[in-house]
Design a protein around this motif. Structure first.
Motif, PDB file in Angstrom:
ATOM      1  N   ALA A  89      48.304  26.730 131.144  1.00 21.23           N
ATOM      2  CA  ALA A  89      47.877  25.978 129.962  1.00 21.23           C
ATOM      3  C   ALA A  89      46.365  25.776 129.958  1.00 21.23           C
ATOM      4  O   ALA A  89      45.695  26.004 128.944  1.00 21.23           O
ATOM      5  N   ILE A  90      45.828  25.376 131.104  1.00 18.37           N
ATOM      6  CA  ILE A  90      44.383  25.124 131.203  1.00 18.37           C
ATOM      7  C   ILE A  90      43.579  26.406 130.979  1.00 18.37           C
ATOM      8  O   ILE A  90      42.546  26.403 130.299  1.00 18.37           O
ATOM      9  N   SER A  91      44.080  27.505 131.533  1.00 25.05           N
ATOM     10  CA  SER A  91      43.363  28.777 131.402  1.00 25.05           C
ATOM     11  C   SER A  91      43.353  29.282 129.961  1.00 25.05           C
ATOM     12  O   SER A  91      42.500  30.103 129.591  1.00 25.05           O
ATOM     13  N   SER A  94      40.306  28.052 126.554  1.00 22.52           N
ATOM     14  CA  SER A  94      39.152  28.763 126.009  1.00 22.52           C
ATOM     15  C   SER A  94      39.558  29.871 125.036  1.00 22.52           C
ATOM     16  O   SER A  94      38.767  30.288 124.183  1.00 22.52           O
ATOM     17  N   ASN A  95      40.796  30.344 125.168  1.00 23.68           N
ATOM     18  CA  ASN A  95      41.267  31.419 124.283  1.00 23.68           C
ATOM     19  C   ASN A  95      42.761  31.225 124.004  1.00 23.68           C
ATOM     20  O   ASN A  95      43.603  31.910 124.585  1.00 23.68           O
ATOM     21  N   PRO A  96      43.094  30.286 123.115  1.00 24.64           N
ATOM     22  CA  PRO A  96      44.509  29.970 122.841  1.00 24.64           C
ATOM     23  C   PRO A  96      45.201  31.038 121.994  1.00 24.64           C
ATOM     24  O   PRO A  96      45.390  30.883 120.779  1.00 24.64           O
ATOM     25  N   THR A  98      47.971  33.321 120.271  1.00 19.56           N
ATOM     26  CA  THR A  98      49.244  32.956 119.645  1.00 19.56           C
ATOM     27  C   THR A  98      50.387  33.738 120.286  1.00 19.56           C
ATOM     28  O   THR A  98      50.387  34.974 120.247  1.00 19.56           O
ATOM     29  N   PRO A  99      51.375  33.054 120.894  1.00 19.70           N
ATOM     30  CA  PRO A  99      52.531  33.772 121.445  1.00 19.70           C
ATOM     31  C   PRO A  99      53.406  34.311 120.317  1.00 19.70           C
ATOM     32  O   PRO A  99      53.361  33.784 119.195  1.00 19.70           O
ATOM     33  N   ASP A 100      54.165  35.341 120.613  1.00 25.90           N
ATOM     34  CA  ASP A 100      55.071  35.921 119.614  1.00 25.90           C
ATOM     35  C   ASP A 100      56.093  34.871 119.186  1.00 25.90           C
ATOM     36  O   ASP A 100      56.971  34.501 119.972  1.00 25.90           O
ATOM     37  N   PRO A 101      56.020  34.356 117.945  1.00 27.51           N
ATOM     38  CA  PRO A 101      56.910  33.277 117.535  1.00 27.51           C
ATOM     39  C   PRO A 101      58.377  33.680 117.474  1.00 27.51           C
ATOM     40  O   PRO A 101      59.267  32.857 117.725  1.00 27.51           O
ATOM     41  N   VAL A 102      58.643  34.940 117.163  1.00 25.81           N
ATOM     42  CA  VAL A 102      60.040  35.394 117.076  1.00 25.81           C
ATOM     43  C   VAL A 102      60.685  35.379 118.459  1.00 25.81           C
ATOM     44  O   VAL A 102      61.803  34.867 118.643  1.00 25.81           O
ATOM     45  N   ALA A 103      59.976  35.935 119.453  1.00 26.70           N
ATOM     46  CA  ALA A 103      60.497  35.921 120.832  1.00 26.70           C
ATOM     47  C   ALA A 103      60.650  34.495 121.329  1.00 26.70           C
ATOM     48  O   ALA A 103      61.610  34.163 122.041  1.00 26.70           O
ATOM     49  N   LEU A 104      59.719  33.640 120.927  1.00 26.37           N
ATOM     50  CA  LEU A 104      59.749  32.221 121.294  1.00 26.37           C
ATOM     51  C   LEU A 104      61.016  31.556 120.768  1.00 26.37           C
ATOM     52  O   LEU A 104      61.747  30.877 121.501  1.00 26.37           O
ATOM     53  N   ILE A 105      61.288  31.758 119.488  1.00 26.55           N
ATOM     54  CA  ILE A 105      62.434  31.123 118.826  1.00 26.55           C
ATOM     55  C   ILE A 105      63.752  31.661 119.377  1.00 26.55           C
ATOM     56  O   ILE A 105      64.685  30.893 119.660  1.00 26.55           O
ATOM     57  N   VAL A 106      63.837  32.979 119.564  1.00 26.71           N
ATOM     58  CA  VAL A 106      65.079  33.598 120.071  1.00 26.71           C
ATOM     59  C   VAL A 106      65.383  33.119 121.497  1.00 26.71           C
ATOM     60  O   VAL A 106      66.523  32.778 121.826  1.00 26.71           O
ATOM     61  N   THR A 107      64.350  33.072 122.336  1.00 30.99           N
ATOM     62  CA  THR A 107      64.542  32.647 123.732  1.00 30.99           C
ATOM     63  C   THR A 107      64.940  31.178 123.807  1.00 30.99           C
ATOM     64  O   THR A 107      65.817  30.802 124.591  1.00 30.99           O
ATOM     65  N   ALA A 108      64.300  30.331 122.981  1.00 28.75           N
ATOM     66  CA  ALA A 108      64.673  28.913 122.940  1.00 28.75           C
ATOM     67  C   ALA A 108      66.093  28.740 122.408  1.00 28.75           C
ATOM     68  O   ALA A 108      66.820  27.846 122.846  1.00 28.75           O
ATOM     69  N   VAL A 160      51.059  28.608 111.226  1.00 31.84           N
ATOM     70  CA  VAL A 160      49.606  28.386 111.409  1.00 31.84           C
ATOM     71  C   VAL A 160      48.920  29.511 112.167  1.00 31.84           C
ATOM     72  O   VAL A 160      47.694  29.602 112.168  1.00 31.84           O
ATOM     73  N   GLN A 161      49.719  30.376 112.844  1.00 32.52           N
ATOM     74  CA  GLN A 161      49.154  31.487 113.618  1.00 32.52           C
ATOM     75  C   GLN A 161      48.092  31.001 114.610  1.00 32.52           C
ATOM     76  O   GLN A 161      46.968  31.505 114.657  1.00 32.52           O
ATOM     77  N   SER A 162      48.480  29.990 115.402  1.00 33.28           N
ATOM     78  CA  SER A 162      47.586  29.429 116.416  1.00 33.28           C
ATOM     79  C   SER A 162      48.362  29.197 117.704  1.00 33.28           C
ATOM     80  O   SER A 162      49.583  28.942 117.674  1.00 33.28           O
ATOM     81  N   GLY A 163      47.658  29.296 118.820  1.00 34.06           N
ATOM     82  CA  GLY A 163      48.306  29.062 120.111  1.00 34.06           C
ATOM     83  C   GLY A 163      48.324  27.605 120.525  1.00 34.06           C
ATOM     84  O   GLY A 163      48.966  27.253 121.523  1.00 34.06           O
ATOM     85  N   TRP A 164      47.635  26.743 119.779  1.00 34.18           N
ATOM     86  CA  TRP A 164      47.528  25.346 120.178  1.00 34.18           C
ATOM     87  C   TRP A 164      48.851  24.574 120.161  1.00 34.18           C
ATOM     88  O   TRP A 164      49.097  23.766 121.073  1.00 34.18           O
ATOM     89  N   PRO A 165      49.734  24.757 119.177  1.00 35.00           N
ATOM     90  CA  PRO A 165      51.018  24.041 119.228  1.00 35.00           C
ATOM     91  C   PRO A 165      51.801  24.350 120.504  1.00 35.00           C
ATOM     92  O   PRO A 165      52.406  23.462 121.110  1.00 35.00           O
ATOM     93  N   ASP A 166      51.772  25.611 120.931  1.00 29.69           N
ATOM     94  CA  ASP A 166      52.462  26.030 122.152  1.00 29.69           C
ATOM     95  C   ASP A 166      51.861  25.351 123.375  1.00 29.69           C
ATOM     96  O   ASP A 166      52.577  24.880 124.265  1.00 29.69           O
TER      97      ASP A 166
END
Length: 203
Positions: A89-91, A94-96, A98-108, A160-166
């Motif tokens: 998370a910390i790393s 500087s460059n958040p 965006t993870p693949d939202p589809v893979a995220l949703i399916v895995t969850a 939002v196409q951002s990595g910050w929510p993740d």
């Protein structure tokens, strides 16, 4: 506790432990592949549930002192990947990416199925295995809420196409996991003290 009930308890928690351990590998693999902090952190939760249910499995036949030692080992097992998730998370600050939202949703979604299955299995024994089996049931039930939150976060990421929510949700889950590791360690320490009292040793 009669032998039939003991066998039933051990069989149930072993199945739950194996389900959690199996999905841990699935979730951590996907998390690393898509760079998701929240999935990585949630995979630690599956490892935690594996540890708790294995502890129940062994607790039915082990001495108090051995259970205490195993509890401390389990706490360490939980803490190591939680710290790795925190570093991830910390790393990404500087460059958040965006993870693949589809893979995220399916895995969850798969995680919800596993946790619901574990909840149903543990619900049948929650009143027969003492406080730990009740805690294991409540943990599995509450994990479903976390998985729903990850799906919601995945939909937000898609929008939002951002990595910050993740990253933010991942940090919340990491804090929960570190707290759980601390609680497992404290419980194991109390059992260790109790074992010394029973053995007549000085504290």
């Amino acid at each position: 506790m009669d032998d039939t009930l003991k066998r039933r308890l051990r069989r149930t928690v072993l199945i739950v432990a194996l389900l959690n351990f199996g999905y841990f590998f699935i979730e951590v693999t996907v998390a690393l592949a898509i760079g998701s902090v929240s999935l990585f952190a949630d995979s630690v939760d599956f490892l935690e549930d594996t540890a708790v249910n294995l502890l129940i499995f062994f607790a039915l036949s082990w001495t108090l002192a051995n259970r205490a030692r195993m509890g401390k080992v389990m706490a360490g097992i939980i803490l190591i990947p939680a710290l790795a998730a925190a570093w991830q998370a910390i790393s990404k600050f500087s460059n958040p990416e965006t993870p693949d939202p589809v893979a995220l949703i399916v895995t969850a979604g798969g995680a919800i199925v596993v946790n619901l299955t574990c909840s149903l299995l543990l619900a049948r024994i929650r009143h027969h295995g003492g406080s730990m089996s009740t805690a294991a049931f409540l943990a599995a039930r509450n994990d479903v809420v976390v998985n729903v939150a990850i799906i919601a976060m995945g939909l937000l990421t898609l929008w939002v196409q951002s990595g910050w929510p993740d990253i933010v949700l991942g940090l919340v889950i990491i804090v929960v996991n570190v707290t759980a590791a601390k609680e497992v360690w404290e419980a194991a320490h109390e059992e260790s003290l109790a074992a010394k009292v029973i053995a007549g040793e000085e504290l």
